[in-house]
Scaffold this motif. Structure first.
Motif, PDB file in Angstrom:
ATOM      1  N   GLU A   1       0.680  -1.163   0.109  1.00 15.18           N
ATOM      2  CA  GLU A   1      -0.040  -0.022  -0.159  1.00 15.18           C
ATOM      3  C   GLU A   1       0.960   1.229   0.000  1.00 15.18           C
ATOM      4  O   GLU A   1       0.607   2.227  -0.659  1.00 15.18           O
ATOM      5  N   ALA A   2       1.822   1.197   0.834  1.00 16.65           N
ATOM      6  CA  ALA A   2       2.793   2.560   1.026  1.00 16.65           C
ATOM      7  C   ALA A   2       3.346   2.619  -0.444  1.00 16.65           C
ATOM      8  O   ALA A   2       3.588   3.726  -0.880  1.00 16.65           O
ATOM      9  N   ILE A   3       3.868   1.524  -1.237  1.00 20.14           N
ATOM     10  CA  ILE A   3       4.531   1.762  -2.331  1.00 20.14           C
ATOM     11  C   ILE A   3       3.703   2.196  -3.698  1.00 20.14           C
ATOM     12  O   ILE A   3       4.227   3.008  -4.253  1.00 20.14           O
ATOM     13  N   GLN A   4       2.417   1.885  -3.291  1.00 17.84           N
ATOM     14  CA  GLN A   4       1.543   2.223  -4.562  1.00 17.84           C
ATOM     15  C   GLN A   4       0.936   3.790  -4.095  1.00 17.84           C
ATOM     16  O   GLN A   4       1.153   4.440  -5.171  1.00 17.84           O
ATOM     17  N   ILE A   5       0.842   4.080  -2.930  1.00 19.61           N
ATOM     18  CA  ILE A   5       0.668   5.554  -2.518  1.00 19.61           C
ATOM     19  C   ILE A   5       2.112   6.264  -3.358  1.00 19.61           C
ATOM     20  O   ILE A   5       1.645   7.314  -3.816  1.00 19.61           O
ATOM     21  N   LEU A   6       3.024   6.235  -2.763  1.00 18.93           N
ATOM     22  CA  LEU A   6       4.421   6.834  -3.357  1.00 18.93           C
ATOM     23  C   LEU A   6       4.415   6.780  -4.953  1.00 18.93           C
ATOM     24  O   LEU A   6       4.756   7.616  -5.702  1.00 18.93           O
ATOM     25  N   ALA A   7       4.201   5.590  -5.436  1.00 17.99           N
ATOM     26  CA  ALA A   7       4.379   5.390  -7.049  1.00 17.99           C
ATOM     27  C   ALA A   7       3.165   6.345  -7.883  1.00 17.99           C
ATOM     28  O   ALA A   7       3.603   6.967  -8.793  1.00 17.99           O
TER      29      ALA A   7
END
Length: 332
Positions: free
Chosen positions: A317-323
């Motif tokens: 989820e964190a990687i998706q928010i950042l990406a």
């Protein structure tokens, strides 16, 4: 005729004696085999974990566990261990929505760390800390003190090392799954997290220079930022480059001049505590030095909850928010 009957009587007695002896030998052999199998079975169920400078031996799965920080609470719940828990503590923000129903089944012992008395009163047999502070004098107690009380401890290793990777989180998940005898659930969780991350990475633009990224935690006179901690991994996997990834520490304090010189294109704002993310953004926009960075001039801010930034089940989820924040055109 009497002699003939006597011979048969003697033979009959001998046969009964032989059969009885054989039966006793079989019972003794069976008992002997049973004695050999039981210790072997007990040895097979024993789990030994090296953690935080201690050797923890588990002869059975813990039945009364307490999680001491939010990201490890969420790991326990994601493994379906709520029925083996007698308490949680130290919630940074809202629990991960898919885990809310499970979280509500577990008593909250304290806003921060529970006291040693609370732990003892709960009958706890296992403590899972996300940060080293959990097993310090300011936390619940040292592993040695707790072991003397018959309480096992586990410190989340990926939260306690420099520059942790996703694989380090997976190693922690495997250890917890092994301790609680739910290895299959652990592997399924890792498989799910890996797939989610890979799905995000396939959408990232290829053959492009990674965006220069500043992680802004806090600070007014200086900037408190991520160096070689898990945020560095999250930013990298999401297609960015942490501008302070060369600093040899987890979190670091840097000067505003250094930030301006390295000139981030995007600023990740960590959201937690009494200062809101919007208040932090307003500060960046109005600071005489930081407002001159490319990120502030172009309004490139990405807000990330602290709970998602920790070494837990929200990594994808964190990687998706950042990406999405780094490359919005790739996620439309």
């Amino acid at each position: 005729m009497k002699t003939f009957k006597s011979v048969w009587l003697v033979l009959a007695i001998l046969m009964v004696s032989i059969l009885t002896a054989c039966g006793n030998e079989e019972k003794q052999d069976s008992a002997s085999q049973s004695e050999q199998v039981e210790p072997a079975k007990a040895e097979a169920t024993k789990v030994t974990i090296e953690n935080n400078g201690t050797t923890q031996v588990y002869t059975e799965a813990p039945k009364k566990a307490i999680s001491l920080n939010q990201h490890v609470t969420e790991i326990m719940l994601a493994l379906g261990l709520e029925d083996s828990m007698v308490g949680t503590a130290y919630l940074d923000d809202a629990i991960y929505p898919p885990l809310q129903a499970a979280y509500e089944k577990v008593p909250v012992l304290a806003e921060e760390y529970p006291t040693k008395e609370q732990v003892i009163d709960s009958g706890a047999d296992f403590l899972f800390a996300g940060w080293k502070s959990g097993f310090s004098e300011k936390g619940v107690g040292t592993p040695e003190e707790l072991e003397a009380l018959g309480i096992h401890t586990y410190l989340h290793t990926s939260s306690s090392i420099t520059n942790p990777k996703l694989e380090d989180i997976f190693a922690d998940i495997r250890n917890i799954a092994k301790i609680f005898r739910v290895e299959e659930r652990g592997e399924k969780l890792i498989e799910q997290m890996t797939k989610e991350v890979e799905d995000i990475r396939t959408k990232l633009p290829q053959n492009k220079d990674n965006l220069r990224v500043l992680v802004f935690d806090s600070g007014e006179k200086e900037v408190f930022t991520a160096a070689q901690n898990f945020m560095n991994e999250l930013v990298t996997v999401a297609g960015g480059k942490n501008i302070f990834d060369d600093v040899k520490s987890g979190w670091a304090t840097v000067s505003k001049e250094d930030v301006v010189e390295r000139n981030p294109k995007v600023i990740v704002v960590i959201d937690y505590g009494s200062t809101t993310a919007q208040e932090k953004i307003n500060f960046l926009k109005n600071d005489p030095a930081l407002k001159e960075t490319e990120a502030v001039l172009n309004g490139r801010f990405v807000v990330l909850p602290l709970s998602a930034a920790s070494e837990g089940v929200r990594a994808a989820e964190a990687i998706q928010i950042l990406a999405k924040g780094f490359y919005p055109e790739s996620f439309q």
